[in-house]
Design a protein around this motif. Structure first.
Motif, PDB file in Angstrom:
ATOM      1  N   MET A   1      24.596  -6.156 -12.893  1.00 40.93           N
ATOM      2  CA  MET A   1      24.450  -6.959 -11.683  1.00 40.93           C
ATOM      3  C   MET A   1      25.500  -8.068 -11.681  1.00 40.93           C
ATOM      4  SD  MET A   1      21.140  -9.101 -10.423  1.00 40.93           S
ATOM      5  CE  MET A   1      20.132  -7.638 -10.551  1.00 40.93           C
ATOM      6  N   ARG A   2      26.173  -8.244 -10.552  1.00 35.38           N
ATOM      7  CA  ARG A   2      27.238  -9.229 -10.485  1.00 35.38           C
ATOM      8  C   ARG A   2      26.676 -10.643 -10.569  1.00 35.38           C
ATOM      9  NH1 ARG A   2      28.574  -6.318  -5.881  1.00 35.38           N
ATOM     10  NH2 ARG A   2      28.415  -8.194  -4.591  1.00 35.38           N
ATOM     11  N   ASP A   3      27.385 -11.494 -11.355  1.00 36.20           N
ATOM     12  CA  ASP A   3      26.962 -12.887 -11.472  1.00 36.20           C
ATOM     13  C   ASP A   3      26.990 -13.582 -10.122  1.00 36.20           C
ATOM     14  OD1 ASP A   3      26.622 -12.520 -14.148  1.00 36.20           O
ATOM     15  OD2 ASP A   3      28.455 -13.563 -14.761  1.00 36.20           O
ATOM     16  N   PRO A 262      16.563 -20.353 -21.069  1.00 36.98           N
ATOM     17  CA  PRO A 262      17.810 -19.598 -20.862  1.00 36.98           C
ATOM     18  C   PRO A 262      18.385 -19.797 -19.463  1.00 36.98           C
ATOM     19  CG  PRO A 262      16.146 -18.217 -21.901  1.00 36.98           C
ATOM     20  CD  PRO A 262      15.457 -19.484 -21.510  1.00 36.98           C
ATOM     21  N   LYS A 263      19.700 -19.751 -19.381  1.00 39.22           N
ATOM     22  CA  LYS A 263      20.385 -19.877 -18.100  1.00 39.22           C
ATOM     23  C   LYS A 263      20.102 -18.650 -17.229  1.00 39.22           C
ATOM     24  CE  LYS A 263      22.358 -23.737 -19.322  1.00 39.22           C
ATOM     25  NZ  LYS A 263      21.867 -25.014 -18.757  1.00 39.22           N
ATOM     26  N   ASP A 264      20.364 -18.813 -15.929  1.00 43.02           N
ATOM     27  CA  ASP A 264      20.035 -17.762 -14.966  1.00 43.02           C
ATOM     28  C   ASP A 264      20.683 -16.426 -15.324  1.00 43.02           C
ATOM     29  OD1 ASP A 264      18.701 -19.741 -13.613  1.00 43.02           O
ATOM     30  OD2 ASP A 264      20.346 -20.134 -12.216  1.00 43.02           O
ATOM     31  N   GLU A 265      21.963 -16.465 -15.716  1.00 40.17           N
ATOM     32  CA  GLU A 265      22.668 -15.220 -16.015  1.00 40.17           C
ATOM     33  C   GLU A 265      22.041 -14.506 -17.214  1.00 40.17           C
ATOM     34  OE1 GLU A 265      24.016 -18.180 -15.720  1.00 40.17           O
ATOM     35  OE2 GLU A 265      25.214 -18.066 -13.883  1.00 40.17           O
ATOM     36  N   ILE A 266      21.618 -15.287 -18.210  1.00 42.01           N
ATOM     37  CA  ILE A 266      20.991 -14.695 -19.395  1.00 42.01           C
ATOM     38  C   ILE A 266      19.626 -14.117 -19.024  1.00 42.01           C
ATOM     39  CG2 ILE A 266      20.072 -15.191 -21.693  1.00 42.01           C
ATOM     40  CD1 ILE A 266      22.246 -17.329 -21.961  1.00 42.01           C
ATOM     41  N   LYS A 267      18.882 -14.841 -18.195  1.00 43.35           N
ATOM     42  CA  LYS A 267      17.581 -14.330 -17.756  1.00 43.35           C
ATOM     43  C   LYS A 267      17.738 -12.987 -17.054  1.00 43.35           C
ATOM     44  CE  LYS A 267      14.287 -16.602 -15.868  1.00 43.35           C
ATOM     45  NZ  LYS A 267      13.501 -17.439 -14.923  1.00 43.35           N
ATOM     46  N   ARG A 268      18.726 -12.911 -16.160  1.00 49.26           N
ATOM     47  CA  ARG A 268      18.895 -11.668 -15.414  1.00 49.26           C
ATOM     48  C   ARG A 268      19.331 -10.541 -16.332  1.00 49.26           C
ATOM     49  NH1 ARG A 268      15.783 -11.166 -11.616  1.00 49.26           N
ATOM     50  NH2 ARG A 268      15.599  -8.969 -11.951  1.00 49.26           N
ATOM     51  N   GLN A 269      20.178 -10.870 -17.326  1.00 50.14           N
ATOM     52  CA  GLN A 269      20.589  -9.858 -18.293  1.00 50.14           C
ATOM     53  C   GLN A 269      19.385  -9.365 -19.086  1.00 50.14           C
ATOM     54  OE1 GLN A 269      23.174 -11.225 -21.446  1.00 50.14           O
ATOM     55  NE2 GLN A 269      23.987  -9.167 -21.839  1.00 50.14           N
ATOM     56  N   CYS A 270      18.513 -10.296 -19.455  1.00 55.20           N
ATOM     57  CA  CYS A 270      17.295  -9.906 -20.176  1.00 55.20           C
ATOM     58  C   CYS A 270      16.470  -8.934 -19.344  1.00 55.20           C
ATOM     59  CB  CYS A 270      16.463 -11.143 -20.516  1.00 55.20           C
ATOM     60  SG  CYS A 270      17.142 -12.179 -21.832  1.00 55.20           S
ATOM     61  N   TYR A 271      16.366  -9.223 -18.049  1.00 56.25           N
ATOM     62  CA  TYR A 271      15.572  -8.335 -17.204  1.00 56.25           C
ATOM     63  C   TYR A 271      16.253  -6.982 -17.033  1.00 56.25           C
ATOM     64  CZ  TYR A 271      13.008  -6.264 -13.401  1.00 56.25           C
ATOM     65  OH  TYR A 271      12.270  -5.386 -12.647  1.00 56.25           O
ATOM     66  N   GLU A 272      17.545  -6.993 -16.721  1.00 54.50           N
ATOM     67  CA  GLU A 272      18.239  -5.736 -16.446  1.00 54.50           C
ATOM     68  C   GLU A 272      18.238  -4.825 -17.673  1.00 54.50           C
ATOM     69  OE1 GLU A 272      19.419  -4.535 -13.601  1.00 54.50           O
ATOM     70  OE2 GLU A 272      18.628  -6.291 -12.571  1.00 54.50           O
ATOM     71  N   GLU A 273      18.582  -5.377 -18.826  1.00 52.38           N
ATOM     72  CA  GLU A 273      18.628  -4.546 -20.030  1.00 52.38           C
ATOM     73  C   GLU A 273      17.222  -4.185 -20.496  1.00 52.38           C
ATOM     74  OE1 GLU A 273      21.425  -5.202 -23.063  1.00 52.38           O
ATOM     75  OE2 GLU A 273      22.860  -6.256 -21.771  1.00 52.38           O
ATOM     76  N   GLY A 274      16.290  -5.118 -20.305  1.00 52.76           N
ATOM     77  CA  GLY A 274      14.904  -4.805 -20.633  1.00 52.76           C
ATOM     78  C   GLY A 274      14.361  -3.699 -19.751  1.00 52.76           C
ATOM     79  N   LYS A 275      14.657  -3.780 -18.462  1.00 51.50           N
ATOM     80  CA  LYS A 275      14.213  -2.739 -17.529  1.00 51.50           C
ATOM     81  C   LYS A 275      14.810  -1.388 -17.903  1.00 51.50           C
ATOM     82  CE  LYS A 275      16.064  -2.062 -13.428  1.00 51.50           C
ATOM     83  NZ  LYS A 275      16.428  -2.159 -11.985  1.00 51.50           N
ATOM     84  N   ASN A 276      16.095  -1.365 -18.197  1.00 51.50           N
ATOM     85  CA  ASN A 276      16.740  -0.098 -18.558  1.00 51.50           C
ATOM     86  C   ASN A 276      16.112   0.511 -19.806  1.00 51.50           C
ATOM     87  OD1 ASN A 276      18.479  -0.249 -16.376  1.00 51.50           O
ATOM     88  ND2 ASN A 276      20.113  -1.249 -17.542  1.00 51.50           N
ATOM     89  N   LYS A 277      15.752  -0.337 -20.749  1.00 48.90           N
ATOM     90  CA  LYS A 277      15.114   0.172 -21.967  1.00 48.90           C
ATOM     91  C   LYS A 277      13.734   0.747 -21.646  1.00 48.90           C
ATOM     92  CE  LYS A 277      15.987  -1.525 -25.986  1.00 48.90           C
ATOM     93  NZ  LYS A 277      16.304  -0.300 -26.778  1.00 48.90           N
ATOM     94  N   LEU A 278      12.976   0.052 -20.795  1.00 47.18           N
ATOM     95  CA  LEU A 278      11.655   0.552 -20.413  1.00 47.18           C
ATOM     96  C   LEU A 278      11.768   1.889 -19.680  1.00 47.18           C
ATOM     97  CD1 LEU A 278      10.007  -2.793 -19.249  1.00 47.18           C
ATOM     98  CD2 LEU A 278       9.299  -1.406 -21.210  1.00 47.18           C
ATOM     99  N   LEU A 279      12.747   1.999 -18.788  1.00 48.01           N
ATOM    100  CA  LEU A 279      12.941   3.261 -18.067  1.00 48.01           C
ATOM    101  C   LEU A 279      13.313   4.379 -19.036  1.00 48.01           C
ATOM    102  CD1 LEU A 279      14.918   1.984 -14.927  1.00 48.01           C
ATOM    103  CD2 LEU A 279      12.480   2.547 -15.073  1.00 48.01           C
ATOM    104  N   ALA A 280      14.152   4.054 -20.015  1.00 48.12           N
ATOM    105  CA  ALA A 280      14.548   5.058 -21.005  1.00 48.12           C
ATOM    106  C   ALA A 280      13.369   5.484 -21.871  1.00 48.12           C
ATOM    107  CB  ALA A 280      15.675   4.506 -21.877  1.00 48.12           C
ATOM    108  N   GLN A 281      12.383   4.604 -21.999  1.00 49.53           N
ATOM    109  CA  GLN A 281      11.204   4.915 -22.809  1.00 49.53           C
ATOM    110  C   GLN A 281      10.129   5.655 -22.017  1.00 49.53           C
ATOM    111  OE1 GLN A 281      10.255   0.969 -24.201  1.00 49.53           O
ATOM    112  NE2 GLN A 281      11.676   1.064 -25.932  1.00 49.53           N
ATOM    113  N   GLY A 282      10.429   5.970 -20.758  1.00 49.36           N
ATOM    114  CA  GLY A 282       9.503   6.778 -19.974  1.00 49.36           C
ATOM    115  C   GLY A 282       8.626   6.013 -19.011  1.00 49.36           C
ATOM    116  N   TYR A 283       8.859   4.705 -18.871  1.00 51.22           N
ATOM    117  CA  TYR A 283       8.101   3.919 -17.901  1.00 51.22           C
ATOM    118  C   TYR A 283       8.795   3.964 -16.542  1.00 51.22           C
ATOM    119  CZ  TYR A 283       5.327   2.049 -21.742  1.00 51.22           C
ATOM    120  OH  TYR A 283       4.479   1.927 -22.816  1.00 51.22           O
ATOM    121  N   HIS A 284       8.015   3.802 -15.483  1.00 57.52           N
ATOM    122  CA  HIS A 284       8.543   3.802 -14.122  1.00 57.52           C
ATOM    123  C   HIS A 284       8.360   2.417 -13.513  1.00 57.52           C
ATOM    124  CE1 HIS A 284       8.985   8.242 -13.776  1.00 57.52           C
ATOM    125  NE2 HIS A 284       8.006   8.231 -14.669  1.00 57.52           N
TER     126      HIS A 284
END
Length: 454
Positions: A1-3, A262-284
């Motif tokens: 996601m673009r800063d 955490p700063k906004d950019e770090i928070k969003r990175q946490c969400y984006e990468e966290g979401k991708n990991k959850l999706l890879a683990q079979g969650y929707h």
């Protein structure tokens, strides 16, 4: 996601568990008698067909978690349990006396506070007293929030025997530094134990709540917490952004400095990468901030287009009427909202006078009801339309003008009579809903009253 998108759209905004949002309730035009009348009307329309939902607020906590924005009362005095249970049951009796037929309960949710602050015996007394004056709908869901540190096997068994099949555990983060900062020390082993107990007893849906953006938290902490959570394989997950609102919640959120968050950019990175990991683990991904396995009722409800959102958050069990019992609880008759007294002493005093302890609320106008439908469509299904005349309103042209900029940014697609949120736009669904929020457009808050959207 673009800063640049984060910088552009990271603004204070509602989470839309209701529309209008609480700061825009027109309390001067509200009365307890109006609440009773709209409730009776809605109950008559819907009770026999779909039943009602109950949210029961159990506000006591033995210690203060500094990340929490919920209404709670910190105490170690467990002798407060019994008077509170009696008060909630009296409130329920007042509602049952008001309604003209026996309520059919489709959903019960015990929230807090800490519901497992209460002993299994007192929870049995509470639910037994509720059900004694009601019927249970055929397709029902009873759920509760459990604290991993004080939920016992006896709690789980007692509530299971009463029909509870879903439990949600607040995990937040497994890093000890983060846990100390938020005053919520709970080892992985505690969460593992209560999750295992729930499975052994027979609970069909186990949920874990994770939070990103906590003080001292970094990306590695978030990903590690998700990996450890996946070892336990809960059926659904909430993956929330920490709402840092100390100007509203007071000293409870001042156990650390603003620069520790955490700063906004770090928070969003946490969400984006966290979401991708959850999706890879079979969650929707379900709605905003929620994830579920295909076997869970929330996923099935999302797929069927029946997911609903109210003051309890997302629910697979939509009812027109939701009655909130207990301190600070909010009720929803679809045509109106009503909130109970926030001070325990005031709550008790109103009940001693045989009064339903509502102290404020809002009666929805025809416009409110229409905008509410649009926002629910967006929050629950990432789309909305105005093909029907009752979904059109004079400000729609202005709203679409604002949405065109979001379309240019790749957040949504505008069609002649509908919009659809894109994959990238899901992270900004609160901002998209704000474009429809006519109360917010007409009266911008003079001070900061909402958390940041990112």
């Amino acid at each position: 996601m673009r800063d640049s998108l984060i910088q552009k759209y990271n603004v204070p905004g509602p989470r839309y568990t209701s529309y209008p949002t609480v700061p825009y309730w027109e309390e001067a035009q509200f009365s307890l008698e109006q609440w009773k009348q709209t409730l009776k009307t809605s109950f008559a329309e819907s009770n026999s067909a779909e039943g009602i939902s109950l949210y029961i607020h159990l506000p006591f906590c033995e210690s203060l978690c500094t990340f929490c924005g919920c209404h709670k009362r910190v105490t170690k005095k467990h002798e407060m349990e019994q008077p509170y249970i009696r008060a909630v049951l009296k409130e329920w009796s007042l509602y049952c006396d008001l309604l003209e037929e026996k309520p059919r309960i489709k959903e019960i949710h015990l929230g807090g506070g800490t519901p497992t602050f209460f002993s299994p015996m007192h929870l049995i007394q509470l639910i037994g007293g509720i059900l004694a004056q009601a019927e249970i709908a055929e397709q029902y869901e009873f759920s509760f929030e459990g604290h991993p540190n004080n939920t016992t096997r006896a709690h789980l068994q007692a509530l299971y025997d009463l029909g509870f099949r879903r439990v949600s555990y607040g995990v937040q983060d497994y890093n000890e530094t983060v846990q100390k900062a938020i005053h919520r020390i709970q080892p992985f082993e505690h969460v593992e134990q209560v999750t295992q107990w729930a499975r052994e007893i027979g609970y069909s849906s186990i949920s874990h709540d994770l939070v990103f953006g906590l003080p001292f938290q970094n990306l590695d902490d978030v990903l590690n917490t998700i990996n450890q959570t996946n070892r336990l394989r809960p059926d659904r997950l909430a993956f929330y952004s920490y709402a840092h609102v100390p100007w509203i919640k007071g000293n409870g959120q001042r156990g650390f400095k603003d620069h520790d968050v955490p700063k906004d950019e770090i928070k969003r990175q946490c969400y984006e990468e966290g979401k991708n990991k959850l999706l890879a683990q079979g969650y929707h991904e379900i709605g905003m901030d929620h994830f579920a396995l295909e076997s869970d009722a929330m996923y099935q409800s999302f797929q069927a287009g029946t997911l609903h959102r109210n003051f309890m958050g997302y629910t697979a069990s939509k009812t027109q009427v939701m009655i909130g019992l207990g301190l600070s609880s909010i009720s929803d008759s679809w045509y109106s909202f009503a909130q109970n007294e926030k001070k325990l002493e005031d709550y008790y005093a109103r009940l001693e006078n045989n009064e339903i302890p509502v102290y404020r609320g809002h009666i929805l106008s025809a416009e409110d009801l229409m905008i509410r439908r649009h926002i629910l469509n967006l929050m629950c299904g990432f789309q909305t339309s105005w093909t029907e005349p009752e979904m059109q309103f004079p400000e729609l042209v202005e709203v679409l003008g604002q949405l065109e900029e979001m379309q240019d940014d790749g957040l949504l697609e505008i069609k002649p009579q509908s919009i659809r949120v894109t994959e990238q736009g899901k992270a900004f669904v609160r901002n998209i809903c704000m474009a429809f929020d006519l109360h917010l457009k007409r009266r911008r808050p003079e001070s900061r009253i909402f958390s940041m959207t990112i």
